[in-house]
Design a protein around this motif. Structure first.
Motif, PDB file in Angstrom:
ATOM      1  N   ASN A 188      -0.917   2.346  -5.202  1.00 10.50           N
ATOM      2  CA  ASN A 188      -0.725   3.692  -5.634  1.00 10.50           C
ATOM      3  C   ASN A 188      -2.008   4.499  -5.611  1.00 10.50           C
ATOM      4  O   ASN A 188      -1.779   5.513  -6.388  1.00 10.50           O
ATOM      5  CB  ASN A 188      -0.517   3.309  -7.270  1.00 10.50           C
ATOM      6  N   GLN A 221      -4.739   7.319  -5.278  1.00  7.35           N
ATOM      7  CA  GLN A 221      -4.315   8.576  -4.627  1.00  7.35           C
ATOM      8  C   GLN A 221      -5.651   9.187  -4.448  1.00  7.35           C
ATOM      9  O   GLN A 221      -5.851  10.158  -3.644  1.00  7.35           O
ATOM     10  CB  GLN A 221      -4.012   9.372  -5.820  1.00  7.35           C
ATOM     11  N   TYR A 256       0.343   7.142  -0.656  1.00  9.44           N
ATOM     12  CA  TYR A 256      -0.086   8.112  -2.047  1.00  9.44           C
ATOM     13  C   TYR A 256      -1.467   8.792  -1.902  1.00  9.44           C
ATOM     14  O   TYR A 256      -1.696   9.583  -2.683  1.00  9.44           O
ATOM     15  CB  TYR A 256       0.420   7.522  -3.343  1.00  9.44           C
TER      16      TYR A 256
END
Length: 677
Positions: free
Chosen positions: A251, A253, A275
């Motif tokens: 996940n 970013q 991401y």
């Protein structure tokens, strides 16, 4: 039984205009037996929190007083509010220490006292708050270490301690907070290695350790952070390779690893992070091909600049990798790292230490006709230098000084260099000693903000150091030459770069190194306007246990610390003083030797008076700050804060000056505040 809620909140739509010392209403509130909630946020109440706060209702649960310009200490009587669950006093002017009586608030779930002027240690009594979930203590002046017992507060979810003066290592118990979501320790002076136990933070979402002094390798267990969205280790001293396990943080970013000492390849596993929106691995020692898969095509060249030997077939800013490099890259790098580099490094370290020990045992004042070539340097012959500099022609001169001259040139392999030639004709003993000192110092240091030596050429009649070329010249040129201008952000970036260099010299070595001659002409700027400190001709490399020394060599008038000029005393505090003078010069565009200064007024006293009178616009470079400027208030506050740091570096007593570690932390905070406005 009904609950009583009391709002006196100033917002864009509800404005109460409560001003001045309006806390007298507290006396009447003590009669409200069922008062549960009090919100006075965004009113300019000023004044000091009264001790009567401890007399509020026994059922009082929430106290909101954000942005009220409250001054003075947090009263100890606040510990009487046994039912308090939320205490929000951020964005005020609170001073003094965090009262230990807060440890009595057993039901407290959230404390926010960020953006104040609190100092002292984080009290261990906070560890008694077994229900505490959110701890916001950022942007104060808290010092000391993080209490070990915080790792026992299993209820903690958000721990925000950035922009303080915390030091020492992070307690191992802190990594046992399995339910922690946010952990921000940035802009402190924390140090040490990260243990593999960091992987215990199972549900962590945001980690920011930037602007500290963490070192060592990043443990591979960091790949366990499946929920992590943002990770920043920027501006530390991490080394080794970037762990491929980062590619498992599905996940993620934002990843910032810039301004460290990472080496090796950029892991291709990062291509799997679907991401990932922001990546910065600049200012390290990375090498090999820049990955092209995943989101890498979206990252600009700035994400990879200032590395050791990165290459790319698709980015014009980097040299091509070549087919042979592609075929054998993985195999060769692994072999090099595992079998070749360790013995080479051991030999280099052994030879370097032997040379230093032998040099220290010899007569320091005796001239030396030859210098041993450092194993990491190139051997460059006189004829190649002569061809590279057009026979040391005048058109190639980049600068000159008492040591000799610096020439720009291009070596046979196309590398642009600066050739520092020492003048052996006029003052041979001094020139040879300066050459030996600078060679000795440059052979022991490596930092992104220090000039890098490429090689040397030395015989009985000619001595030169070959240095990396700085295409943007000196800071002095940018301050005083026509058609050159440094805006607010460029100046603070340069100030931070120089501070980081001095911090490394003073604290990043087993033995401190004192530059002894810091000034704008000795600060050089590369093509990206990154500052590099140069000219170590009169530097002092201390022996073990030394903190001060004496010298007969004078530095530049105007930049010398008082104890240096009168007694020849050299210490790291002397560099701090010189840095303070240079910082004043950067923002006033006035040399300390300007004709307007004399016995009655100096650059230091001139700026000090303007700060005391709150009239800094009278001394700041008119090209930098004018009342018609956009965001004038933010710029004025930024400059005022920087000049204050400079003044704290200029104390007449060496022991009273701040350290370069503190300078780095303070300037980083000032920059962050400026950019946020």
């Amino acid at each position: 039984m009904n609950k009583l809620f009391f709002f006196i909140k100033g917002t864009p739509t509800i404005e109460n205009n409560l001003t001045g010392d309006s806390w007298t209403f507290f006396s009447s509130l003590t009669n409200c037996r069922y008062l549960n909630f009090l919100d006075v946020s965004s009113n300019q109440l000023s004044g000091v929190l009264p001790a009567s706060i401890g007399n509020l209702s026994a059922s009082f649960q929430d106290f909101y007083a954000f942005g009220c310009n409250i001054k003075g200490p947090i009263p100890a009587e606040i510990g009487n509010l046994s039912s308090l669950g939320y205490l929000l006093l951020g964005r005020n002017q609170l001073t003094g220490f965090i009262p230990s009586t807060i440890g009595k608030l057993k039901r407290l779930q959230r404390i926010d006292i960020s953006i104040n002027k609190l100092e002292g240690y984080i009290p261990a009594e906070l560890c008694q708050l077994s229900n505490l979930g959110d701890m916001y203590l950022s942007d104060n002046m808290l010092n000391g270490s993080i209490p070990v017992c915080l790792g026992e507060l299993k209820s903690l979810r958000n721990v925000i301690l950035d922009f303080n003066k915390l030091e020492s290592t992070v307690p191992l118990k802190l990594w046992n907070l399995n339910d922690l979501l946010l952990l921000n320790l940035s802009h402190n002076s924390l140090s040490g290695n990260l243990p593999s136990d960091i992987g215990n933070l199972n549900v962590i979402v945001d980690i920011d350790f930037s602007w500290n002094q963490f070192s060592g390798n990043i443990p591979s267990s960091i790949g366990k952070f499946q929920s992590l969205v943002s990770l920043s280790f920027a501006h530390n001293r991490f080394q080794g390779s970037i762990p491929p396990s980062l590619g498992k943080i599905i996940n993620l970013q934002s990843l910032n690893l810039s301004f460290n000492d990472f080496s090796g390849l950029i892991p291709k596993s990062l291509e799997e992070l679907k991401y990932l929106k922001h990546l910065d691995v600049s200012h390290n020692r990375l090498e090999g091909e820049i990955p092209t898969g995943g989101h890498f095509a979206n990252f600009t060249a700035e994400s990879f600049m200032q590395n050791y030997a990165l290459c790319s077939e698709t980015r014009q800013q980097f040299p091509p990798c070549g087919k042979a490099h592609k075929r054998s890259r993985s195999k060769n790098v692994v072999s090099l790292m595992k079998y070749i580099l360790p013995p080479i490094i051991s030999v280099i370290l052994a030879v370097t230490i032997l040379l230093i020990v032998r040099r220290r045992k010899s007569n320091k004042d005796a001239p030396q006709s030859e210098i041993s070539l450092h194993l990491a340097w190139r051997r460059i012959y006189y004829r190649e230098l002569e061809e590279a500099t057009n026979a040391f022609g005048e058109s190639n001169i980049l600068g000159s000084g008492s040591f000799g001259s610096v020439y720009g040139g291009i070596l046979s392999d196309g590398l642009s260099v600066a050739v520092k030639v020492f003048n052996l004709q006029s003052e041979q003993v001094r020139a040879i000693k300066s050459f030996a000192t600078e060679s000795q110092v440059l052979s022991t240091i490596r930092h992104r903000n220090l000039i890098r030596i490429i090689g040397c050429c030395s015989n009985t009649e000619f001595k030169a150091l070959i240095l990396e070329y700085m295409p943007n010249g000196s800071l002095e040129k940018w301050l005083y030459s026509h058609n050159y201008f440094l805006d607010m952000l460029k100046r603070i970036n340069i100030a931070i770069d120089v501070a980081l260099a001095l911090e490394y010299l003073h604290h990043g070595h087993t033995f401190p190194i004192v530059h002894c001659d810091l000034k704008p002409s000795n600060v050089l700027l590369d093509k990206d306007m990154v500052a590099h400190v140069s000219d170590f001709g009169i530097a002092k490399l201390f022996d073990e246990g030394e903190s001060t020394a004496q010298t007969k060599t004078l530095a530049t008038i105007g930049y010398m610390a008082p104890e240096y000029g009168t007694e020849g005393i050299v210490s790291t505090s002397g560099d701090v003083y010189s840095y303070g003078v240079m910082l004043l010069e950067m923002y006033t565009r006035k040399k300390p030797t300007d004709e307007m200064f004399g016995e009655e007024m100096s650059l230091k006293s001139w700026v000090s008076h303007s700060l005391d009178e709150n009239r800094i616009t009278e001394v700041v470079d008119t090209n930098l700050l004018g009342r018609e400027d956009e965001n004038f208030s933010a710029k004025e506050q930024c400059v005022s804060s920087i000049l204050t740091v400079a003044m704290e570096s200029l104390n007449d007593y060496p022991s009273e000056r701040i350290s370069m570690r503190e300078v780095v932390a303070r300037l980083g905070k000032i920059k962050a505040v400026f950019l946020a406005r």
